[in-house]
Scaffold this motif. Sequence first.
Motif, mmCIF file in Angstrom:
data_model
loop_
_atom_site.group_PDB
_atom_site.id
_atom_site.type_symbol
_atom_site.label_atom_id
_atom_site.label_comp_id
_atom_site.label_asym_id
_atom_site.label_seq_id
_atom_site.Cartn_x
_atom_site.Cartn_y
_atom_site.Cartn_z
ATOM 1 N N GLY A 164 0.803 -1.218 0.000
ATOM 2 C CA GLY A 164 0.000 0.000 0.000
ATOM 3 C C GLY A 164 0.832 1.262 0.000
ATOM 4 N N ALA A 165 1.897 1.295 0.808
ATOM 5 C CA ALA A 165 2.737 2.489 0.881
ATOM 6 C C ALA A 165 3.424 2.761 -0.451
ATOM 7 C CB ALA A 165 3.776 2.345 1.991
ATOM 8 N N ALA B 270 15.489 -6.031 4.346
ATOM 9 C CA ALA B 270 15.466 -4.581 4.524
ATOM 10 C C ALA B 270 16.036 -3.856 3.317
ATOM 11 C CB ALA B 270 16.239 -4.192 5.790
ATOM 12 N N GLY B 271 17.130 -4.373 2.748
ATOM 13 C CA GLY B 271 17.711 -3.750 1.566
ATOM 14 C C GLY B 271 16.770 -3.830 0.374
ATOM 15 N N LEU B 272 16.113 -4.973 0.206
ATOM 16 C CA LEU B 272 15.151 -5.145 -0.882
ATOM 17 C C LEU B 272 13.978 -4.182 -0.713
ATOM 18 C CD1 LEU B 272 13.961 -6.596 -3.317
ATOM 19 C CD2 LEU B 272 13.081 -8.338 -1.751
ATOM 20 N N ALA B 273 13.447 -4.083 0.515
ATOM 21 C CA ALA B 273 12.342 -3.158 0.763
ATOM 22 C C ALA B 273 12.761 -1.725 0.484
ATOM 23 C CB ALA B 273 11.855 -3.299 2.208
ATOM 24 N N SER B 274 13.998 -1.375 0.854
ATOM 25 C CA SER B 274 14.526 -0.039 0.578
ATOM 26 C C SER B 274 14.642 0.189 -0.925
ATOM 27 C CB SER B 274 15.893 0.117 1.248
ATOM 28 O OG SER B 274 16.502 1.344 0.900
ATOM 29 N N GLY B 275 15.182 -0.805 -1.652
ATOM 30 C CA GLY B 275 15.296 -0.673 -3.100
ATOM 31 C C GLY B 275 13.949 -0.562 -3.777
ATOM 32 N N LEU B 276 12.966 -1.346 -3.307
ATOM 33 C CA LEU B 276 11.619 -1.281 -3.864
ATOM 34 C C LEU B 276 11.000 0.086 -3.624
ATOM 35 C CD1 LEU B 276 9.137 -2.693 -5.129
ATOM 36 C CD2 LEU B 276 8.509 -3.452 -2.811
ATOM 37 N N PHE B 277 11.181 0.621 -2.419
ATOM 38 C CA PHE B 277 10.616 1.923 -2.068
ATOM 39 C C PHE B 277 11.220 3.020 -2.937
ATOM 40 C CE2 PHE B 277 9.823 5.592 0.749
ATOM 41 C CZ PHE B 277 8.480 5.384 1.030
ATOM 42 N N ASN B 278 12.529 2.963 -3.162
ATOM 43 C CA ASN B 278 13.181 3.950 -4.016
ATOM 44 C C ASN B 278 12.785 3.771 -5.477
ATOM 45 O OD1 ASN B 278 15.293 5.731 -2.521
ATOM 46 N ND2 ASN B 278 15.531 3.718 -1.613
ATOM 47 N N THR B 279 12.554 2.511 -5.887
ATOM 48 C CA THR B 279 12.132 2.269 -7.270
ATOM 49 C C THR B 279 10.774 2.893 -7.545
ATOM 50 O OG1 THR B 279 13.386 0.200 -7.378
ATOM 51 C CG2 THR B 279 11.612 0.482 -8.976
ATOM 52 N N THR B 280 9.834 2.725 -6.629
ATOM 53 C CA THR B 280 8.509 3.311 -6.856
ATOM 54 C C THR B 280 8.561 4.835 -6.819
ATOM 55 O OG1 THR B 280 7.936 3.075 -4.493
ATOM 56 C CG2 THR B 280 7.269 1.299 -5.974
ATOM 57 N N GLN B 281 9.542 5.398 -6.115
ATOM 58 C CA GLN B 281 9.745 6.847 -6.188
ATOM 59 C C GLN B 281 10.028 7.264 -7.624
ATOM 60 O OE1 GLN B 281 12.875 8.001 -3.513
ATOM 61 N NE2 GLN B 281 11.507 8.202 -1.759
ATOM 62 N N ALA C 266 -4.616 5.013 0.911
ATOM 63 C CA ALA C 266 -4.059 5.064 2.268
ATOM 64 C C ALA C 266 -5.127 4.767 3.312
ATOM 65 C CB ALA C 266 -3.436 6.435 2.525
ATOM 66 N N LEU C 267 -6.322 5.278 3.091
ATOM 67 C CA LEU C 267 -7.412 5.085 4.054
ATOM 68 C C LEU C 267 -7.876 3.635 4.097
ATOM 69 C CD1 LEU C 267 -9.412 6.554 5.985
ATOM 70 C CD2 LEU C 267 -10.925 6.811 4.006
ATOM 71 N N LEU C 268 -7.966 2.990 2.940
ATOM 72 C CA LEU C 268 -8.541 1.650 2.865
ATOM 73 C C LEU C 268 -7.525 0.526 3.026
ATOM 74 C CD1 LEU C 268 -11.066 2.126 -0.106
ATOM 75 C CD2 LEU C 268 -11.497 2.333 2.359
#
Length: 478
Positions: free
Chosen positions: A266-267, A389-400, A455-457
Motif C-alpha cells: 500500500g505504501a 530490509a535492503g530489498l524493501a529499501s530498493g523497492l521503495f526507491n524504485t517506486t519513487q 491510504a485510508l482503505l
Amino acid sequence: MSPRSPWSALAVLSAAMLMTILDGSIVTVAMPAIQRDLGFSPAGLSWTVNAYLIAFGGLLLLAGRLGDLIGRKAMFLAGNAVFTAASVLAAVSTGPGMLVVARFLQGVGSAMASAVMLGILVTLFTGARERAKAIGIFSFTGAAGASIGQVLGGVLTDLLSWHWIFLINLPIGLATIALAIRALPADRGAGLAAGADVIGAVLVTSGLMLGIYTVVKVEEHGWLATHTLVLGAVSLALLVAFVLRQASARTPLMPLRILRSRNVSGANLVQILTLSAMFAFQILVALYMQKVLGYGALETGLAMLPAALAIGGVSLFVSARLNTRLGERAVLLTGLALLLGAMLWLSRIPVEADYVTDLLPVMLLIAGGGLVLPALTSLGMSGAKADDAGLASGLFNTTQQIGMAFGVAVLSTLAATRTEELLGGGRSQAAALTGGYHVAFAVAAALLVAAFVVALLVLRQPGRDTTAAQAPQLTPVA
C-alpha cells in the motif's frame, strides 16, 4: 558520539542523500548553459536527465537485493565511489556523448548507494520514537538538498560555470566514504547463494530501464504512438516474466513474500500516486514562474525556497512527534489533505499572479510533504523482515522513480496538449500556458485523492498488519 553510534551513521546516510538530491536539482538549472557550451541539440539535452533516470530507476531494485546478499555497507561504499568518480567525469566532459555517459554512471552509483540507505537506517533504529526521529531527519535532508540545489545551481552557473555543479560532489563524496568506513556497522549479508537469480536480475533490470525510457519519451512520441505502445508492451512483458520467475525460482532475487504486507504494498502504491502528483509542483510551478511570470532561474529558486523550508522544517521538527503520538497512518492522511489543498489552489492560479497572495499560500500548504514522506517511509519499511530490509529499501526507491517518471509523462503531456488547444483558439502565450498548467494541477489533485483513498482503505498502523506482526523485529546487523 562514538564512531559506531547510530546517529553518526545517520549523519553519513543523510550526507549521501544530500549529495544525490543536490545533484538532481542542480542540473536542471544549469541545462541551458550546458547546451550552449557542449552543443547539445534540444532533444539531446534531455538525455542529461534521462540517462541518469534510466540507470537510477532501473538498478534500484537489483542494488537493494544485492545489498542484502553481499552486505549493505559494501554496496553503499561502492555506490558512493562510483557516483563521485562519475561526477568528476561529468565535470570535465568535452562533448555531449561524454556527459551522457557520465550521467548514466552517476545513476548507477546513486542507485547502488540509495537502494540500501533505508535498509541500513531501519536496522539501526528499532524503537518507534527513535526511528520516527531518524526518518524525519533523513527526509529533511532530501528537502534541504532540493532547495539548496535550486539556488546553488543558479549561483554556480552564473558566477563560475556549469562544470562546478558536478565538482561540488567531489568533496561531499570523499568525506562521505571516509566517514562511512567507520560509522556504518559491518554486515556480511546473506551471501549470493541466498538469492543469486541471474535470470531474474536481467529481467527486472531490463524491464525497469525500458519502462522508464518509454515513459520519459512519451512527451516526444505521444501515448498512442507505435514507439510507446511497442516498448511499453515489451517492458510490461519483461516485468511479468520477472514476477513469474520469482514465484518459481529456488533463490529469488525478490522474494514475493515482501508484497504480502498491506503496508509495504500500500505504501509503495500511495508513493507512486503522490509523487506523480508532486511533479506538478516541483517542475510545473517553476515553469509557470519562469514562462508566465518572467522569473529568472535564481529568482525561481528563491521563490520556491519557502516550500522547501516548510517541508524540511515539518519533517525535522514535527513529523516524528506526530507519528509517535498519532500514528503514521493518521499523519499521512493529514499530509495528503494539505497537498490536495495546494493542488486545488494551483488549479485556479491567475495569469498575473501576485507572489504573496497567490503563490506563498501554496508554498506553505506544501509543508504537507514533510508529513507524507516520513510517514510513508515508516509504513513502507514496517512490514519488511531483517533479511529483506535492503530489498524493501530498493523497492521503495524504485517506486519513487516510477512515480516521478509517470508524473513527468502524464502531467507535462496534458499541459502541453491543453496549451496548444488554447493557442489555436486565439489565447495569448501566457494565458495558454496557464490554462495548460491548470489541467495538470487538476489531474494532480485527482491523483492525490486516489492516494488518500488507498491510504485510508489499505494501510494499517504498524502492529495491526498481521503480516508485519508475524515478521521478526528488525535488529542491527553486526
